[in-house]
Motif scaffolding. Structure first.
Motif, PDB file in Angstrom:
ATOM      1  N   THR A  21      -0.090  11.508  -4.951  1.00 16.13           N
ATOM      2  CA  THR A  21      -1.414  11.038  -4.526  1.00 16.13           C
ATOM      3  C   THR A  21      -1.682  11.506  -3.103  1.00 16.13           C
ATOM      4  OG1 THR A  21      -0.571   8.952  -3.665  1.00 16.13           O
ATOM      5  CG2 THR A  21      -1.321   8.937  -5.955  1.00 16.13           C
ATOM      6  N   THR A  22      -2.943  11.595  -2.773  1.00 14.43           N
ATOM      7  CA  THR A  22      -3.334  11.945  -1.415  1.00 14.43           C
ATOM      8  C   THR A  22      -3.868  10.688  -0.756  1.00 14.43           C
ATOM      9  OG1 THR A  22      -3.918  14.165  -2.113  1.00 14.43           O
ATOM     10  CG2 THR A  22      -4.812  13.411  -0.001  1.00 14.43           C
ATOM     11  N   MET A  23      -3.269  10.314   0.365  1.00 15.48           N
ATOM     12  CA  MET A  23      -3.699   9.102   1.060  1.00 15.48           C
ATOM     13  C   MET A  23      -5.051   9.364   1.719  1.00 15.48           C
ATOM     14  SD  MET A  23      -1.753   6.782   3.937  1.00 15.48           S
ATOM     15  CE  MET A  23      -0.278   6.625   2.966  1.00 15.48           C
ATOM     16  N   SER A  24      -5.986   8.431   1.477  1.00 18.92           N
ATOM     17  CA  SER A  24      -7.313   8.562   2.071  1.00 18.92           C
ATOM     18  C   SER A  24      -7.225   8.305   3.577  1.00 18.92           C
ATOM     19  CB  SER A  24      -8.289   7.571   1.433  1.00 18.92           C
ATOM     20  OG  SER A  24      -7.933   6.243   1.794  1.00 18.92           O
ATOM     21  N   SER A  25      -8.214   8.797   4.293  1.00 18.47           N
ATOM     22  CA  SER A  25      -8.223   8.575   5.744  1.00 18.47           C
ATOM     23  C   SER A  25      -8.395   7.083   6.042  1.00 18.47           C
ATOM     24  CB  SER A  25      -9.322   9.395   6.415  1.00 18.47           C
ATOM     25  OG  SER A  25     -10.590   8.989   5.941  1.00 18.47           O
ATOM     26  N   GLU A  26      -9.136   6.342   5.181  1.00 14.55           N
ATOM     27  CA  GLU A  26      -9.298   4.899   5.375  1.00 14.55           C
ATOM     28  C   GLU A  26      -7.950   4.178   5.248  1.00 14.55           C
ATOM     29  OE1 GLU A  26     -11.141   6.630   3.105  1.00 14.55           O
ATOM     30  OE2 GLU A  26     -13.121   6.631   4.044  1.00 14.55           O
ATOM     31  N   MET A  27      -7.162   4.609   4.248  1.00 16.36           N
ATOM     32  CA  MET A  27      -5.856   3.975   4.041  1.00 16.36           C
ATOM     33  C   MET A  27      -4.916   4.320   5.190  1.00 16.36           C
ATOM     34  SD  MET A  27      -4.142   1.885   2.193  1.00 16.36           S
ATOM     35  CE  MET A  27      -4.984   1.757   0.634  1.00 16.36           C
ATOM     36  N   THR A  28      -4.982   5.539   5.679  1.00  9.51           N
ATOM     37  CA  THR A  28      -4.156   5.936   6.820  1.00  9.51           C
ATOM     38  C   THR A  28      -4.509   5.092   8.042  1.00  9.51           C
ATOM     39  OG1 THR A  28      -4.005   8.191   5.977  1.00  9.51           O
ATOM     40  CG2 THR A  28      -3.521   7.880   8.314  1.00  9.51           C
ATOM     41  N   SER A  31      -0.039   4.392  -2.067  1.00 11.74           N
ATOM     42  CA  SER A  31      -1.072   5.357  -1.666  1.00 11.74           C
ATOM     43  C   SER A  31      -0.484   6.586  -0.981  1.00 11.74           C
ATOM     44  CB  SER A  31      -2.095   4.691  -0.739  1.00 11.74           C
ATOM     45  OG  SER A  31      -1.467   4.308   0.473  1.00 11.74           O
ATOM     46  N   THR A  71       0.819  -1.220   0.000  1.00 17.08           N
ATOM     47  CA  THR A  71       0.000   0.000   0.000  1.00 17.08           C
ATOM     48  C   THR A  71       0.851   1.267   0.000  1.00 17.08           C
ATOM     49  OG1 THR A  71      -0.178  -0.051   2.420  1.00 17.08           O
ATOM     50  CG2 THR A  71      -1.932  -1.141   1.161  1.00 17.08           C
TER      51      THR A  71
END
Length: 149
Positions: free
Chosen positions: A116-123, A111, A108
């Motif tokens: 790219t901007t990492m989504s809060s879900e991915m964080t 991401s 991952t």
């Protein structure tokens, strides 16, 4: 899986048809000998028994078959592991879980690239991966987080 029995006692286990041929070089055996023929030479099938479930605090070894209701039956011996064995198994399993965790982080990493901007879900997912070692059952019970789409 067979056993060689002499006078009611196990002489050799495991014992193969190849062993039987080697030990009886003067006998011509058919390609697939019948159970009756094998029994005439003291060779019996051994009924398999499921191996006990893995438990890092136990040592599990196959023992010598025993005769139960006229059937030679596989035996599993279970003994307590030493503290050193338990510590070594725990260290190995910890390393294995960490390697899996690290691979999931690598998978991952894209991401978080600069374009790219990492989504809060991915964080949240990646932090949960880093926190795996803090779980109560680590390393033997790990609840892996679900990777977001």
């Amino acid at each position: 899986m067979h056993v060689l029995v002499s006078n009611g006692a196990v002489e050799s286990y495991p014992y193969t048809i190849g062993n039987l041929r080697r030990d009886n070089g003067n006998v011509s055996f058919p390609k697939v000998p019948s159970d009756e023929l094998l029994e005439g030479f003291g060779m019996f099938r051994v009924a398999k028994v499921d191996r006990p479930a893995y438990d890092h605090t136990k040592n599990i070894q196959e023992g010598t078959p025993v005769l139960i209701d006229n059937v030679w039956t596989q035996v599993w011996n279970v003994t307590d592991a030493t503290s050193e064995e338990i510590a070594e198994r725990t260290a190995n399993e910890s390393a294995n879980v960490r390697a899996q965790r690290n691979q999931r982080l690598v998978d991952t990493d894209w991401s978080g690239l600069s374009d790219t901007t990492m989504s809060s879900e991915m964080t949240t997912y990646r932090q949960a991966l880093r926190d795996i070692t803090n779980q109560a059952g680590f390393p033997w019970t790990v609840n892996w987080p679900s990777q977001p789409e």
